[in-house]
Design a protein around this motif. Structure first.
Motif, mmCIF file in Angstrom:
data_model
loop_
_atom_site.group_PDB
_atom_site.id
_atom_site.type_symbol
_atom_site.label_atom_id
_atom_site.label_comp_id
_atom_site.label_asym_id
_atom_site.label_seq_id
_atom_site.Cartn_x
_atom_site.Cartn_y
_atom_site.Cartn_z
ATOM 1 N N HIS A 296 0.836 -1.205 0.000
ATOM 2 C CA HIS A 296 0.000 0.000 0.000
ATOM 3 C C HIS A 296 0.873 1.259 0.000
ATOM 4 O O HIS A 296 1.652 1.510 0.928
ATOM 5 N N GLU A 297 0.752 2.075 -1.026
ATOM 6 C CA GLU A 297 1.616 3.241 -1.195
ATOM 7 C C GLU A 297 1.438 4.255 -0.066
ATOM 8 O O GLU A 297 2.404 4.842 0.421
ATOM 9 N N ASN B 79 3.068 3.001 3.214
ATOM 10 C CA ASN B 79 4.526 3.017 3.092
ATOM 11 C C ASN B 79 5.080 4.432 3.147
ATOM 12 O O ASN B 79 6.112 4.689 3.782
ATOM 13 N N LYS B 80 4.402 5.352 2.507
ATOM 14 C CA LYS B 80 4.871 6.736 2.498
ATOM 15 C C LYS B 80 4.741 7.375 3.875
ATOM 16 O O LYS B 80 5.659 8.052 4.347
ATOM 17 N N ASN C 90 7.940 2.976 5.188
ATOM 18 C CA ASN C 90 8.055 1.545 4.855
ATOM 19 C C ASN C 90 8.069 0.633 6.086
ATOM 20 O O ASN C 90 8.583 -0.485 6.037
ATOM 21 N N LYS D 145 6.025 -2.582 5.283
ATOM 22 C CA LYS D 145 6.714 -3.337 4.230
ATOM 23 C C LYS D 145 7.911 -4.073 4.804
ATOM 24 O O LYS D 145 8.147 -5.250 4.503
#
Length: 253
Positions: A69-70, A73-74, A78, A81
């Motif tokens: 999921h962007e 993570n942003k 991260n 992740k």
């Protein structure tokens, strides 16, 4: 196959042999007798929704979903992740669910460690919204975790873990957050479930001595044990190393 959360909740009250199956990955490793496996996969609980205040994650969202999921993570550098990338493999992470990783409060859980490093609320069908940091000390019951809400509060995070081999259960997990001028440290797989230590005494200079002193204070506030993956003393030594690595990442320019 549950047609509603109410039906799933009612079925889940009927004894130990009825169980919410989640992704059915950790559960199938046990030897308990299951009369009714209650599946929530048709109830729309597999979404990750972002709003101005944070991220609302359904209990049936997979570990692969949070890994990729962007927005997550942003916002959290991260964190998720990094936390899940060692968990078996992509095929496994495509099946394992967030709810199945959080609700049992598993001692080896990278996922629980990561979420505890954030301002996270769990949303239970009957009890409503509870802080994850309170939830981990509540006795297990037959309620249903429907969502997790992770607040955006500008914190900076870092994650480290140690394993004997790449996809093994962790010997130790460590997540740290820097927020409001203080560090919050989460250590899991001790082999007890992850717990949070907040200590505001760390000096501004961040010398090696300051970091070592901080790590010692954190370690002294937690209980450690031994199992086949490491002794109590070994885990304490690992804690010092992982805390130092996280602080280095959190304070780098």
């Amino acid at each position: 196959m549950a047609e509603s959360l109410e039906q799933a909740w009612e079925l889940n009250q009927k004894g130990r042999n009825n169980v919410i199956i989640g992704g059915n990955l950790w559960l199938k490793m046990g030897n308990r007798n299951i009369l009714n496996a209650i599946d929530l996969s048709t109830l729309g609980l597999d979404r990750i929704e972002e709003d101005e205040g944070g991220f609302r994650i359904g209990c049936m969202a997979t570990l692969r979903d949070i890994e990729m999921h962007e927005g997550l993570n942003k916002e959290f550098q991260n964190l998720f992740k990094e936390a899940v990338r060692h968990i078996v493999g992509v095929q496994f992470r495509n099946c394992a669910t967030v709810g199945g990783s959080i609700f049992p409060k598993l001692g080896f859980s990278d996922v629980l460690t990561a979420f505890l490093a954030c301002d996270t609320q769990v949303i239970l069908y009957k009890k409503g919204e509870v802080s994850l940091r309170e939830f981990i000390y509540m006795p297990l019951d037959n309620d249903i975790l429907t969502h997790i809400y992770v607040k955006k509060d500008g914190r900076k995070t870092a994650y480290e873990s140690f394993r004997m081999t790449e996809t093994d259960f962790p010997t130790l997990t460590c997540a740290m957050a820097m927020v409001d001028g203080r560090f919050e440290t989460v250590l899991g797989a001790r082999p007890k479930h992850a717990e949070v230590v907040i200590d505001e005494e760390l000096a501004d200079s961040l010398s090696k001595e300051d970091v070592a002193s901080y790590a010692k204070r954190v370690i002294d506030k937690l209980q450690y044990g031994s199992n086949i993956r490491g002794s109590k003393q070994y885990r304490k030594q690992l804690s010092k190393v992982l805390i130092s690595r996280c602080i280095s990442r959190l304070t780098e320019e």
